[in-house]
Design a protein around this motif. Structure first.
Motif, short mmCIF file in Angstrom:
data_model
loop_
_atom_site.label_atom_id
_atom_site.label_comp_id
_atom_site.label_asym_id
_atom_site.label_seq_id
_atom_site.Cartn_x
_atom_site.Cartn_y
_atom_site.Cartn_z
N GLU A 24 0.74 -1.08 -0.20
CA GLU A 24 0.00 -0.01 -0.14
C GLU A 24 0.63 1.14 0.19
O GLU A 24 0.30 2.24 -0.48
N PRO A 45 -3.46 10.65 -7.48
CA PRO A 45 -4.53 9.73 -7.70
C PRO A 45 -4.43 8.24 -6.97
O PRO A 45 -5.46 8.04 -6.16
N GLY A 46 -3.19 7.73 -7.15
CA GLY A 46 -3.04 6.34 -6.73
C GLY A 46 -3.15 6.38 -5.11
O GLY A 46 -3.59 5.55 -4.47
N SER A 47 -2.47 7.38 -4.62
CA SER A 47 -2.03 7.40 -3.08
C SER A 47 -3.54 7.93 -2.51
O SER A 47 -4.03 7.33 -1.36
N VAL A 48 -4.17 8.79 -3.36
CA VAL A 48 -5.69 8.98 -2.68
C VAL A 48 -6.66 7.82 -2.77
O VAL A 48 -7.42 7.77 -1.60
N ALA A 49 -6.42 7.08 -3.66
CA ALA A 49 -7.34 5.72 -3.74
C ALA A 49 -6.98 5.01 -2.48
O ALA A 49 -7.87 4.49 -1.88
N VAL A 50 -5.66 4.77 -2.13
CA VAL A 50 -5.25 3.96 -1.16
C VAL A 50 -5.93 4.54 0.01
O VAL A 50 -6.33 3.64 1.16
N GLY A 57 -8.53 6.17 0.66
CA GLY A 57 -9.88 6.21 0.80
C GLY A 57 -10.10 4.72 1.18
O GLY A 57 -10.89 4.67 1.98
N ARG A 58 -9.33 3.90 0.45
CA ARG A 58 -9.69 2.32 0.97
C ARG A 58 -9.51 2.26 2.36
O ARG A 58 -10.01 1.55 3.16
#
Length: 115
Positions: free
Chosen positions: A61, A80-85, A87-88
């Motif tokens: 992660e 964006p990839g970090s923001v998605a992580v 959020g999860r």
């Protein structure tokens, strides 16, 4: 700086740094005699990884955060990839908190019934 220096500055071990390198999160430059050589940017990457691991992120992660820093962003959480992580992880934490609240309620009821 060499691996021992980076380990000292990051508050970790050389073994951990080699582990991060094996997983593609850290890459050392090699000197003519084969020693690993790191820069200040590598210290920032290790600090980011360690910070995320300390608050419950898995090693995998941390990858989007490392990639974000490598791409020149000031913070690993700006891509964006970090923001998605993030959020999860927040959703996982909310679910865990919900389960814990329910468990606490049930334990409290059991305690009240048996007091």
């Amino acid at each position: 700086m060499r691996i021992g220096e980076l380990a000292d500055q990051a508050g970790t071990s050389a073994r951990t740094l080699r582990y991060y390198e094996e997983h593609g999160l850290l890459s050392a430059r090699r000197t003519a005699n084969g020693y690993r050589e790191y820069g200040e940017d590598d210290l920032r990457l290790v600090q980011e990884i360690r910070s995320l691991l300390e608050i419950g992120f898995s090693l995998e992660e941390t990858r989007p955060f490392v990639e974000c820093l490598r791409s020149g962003h000031a913070s690993g959480g700006q891509c964006p990839g970090s923001v998605a992580v993030l959020g999860r992880k927040l959703a996982d934490l909310d679910a865990s908190i919900g389960r814990l609240v329910e468990i606490r309620r049930r334990v409290s009821l059991e305690l009240e019934e048996n007091s």
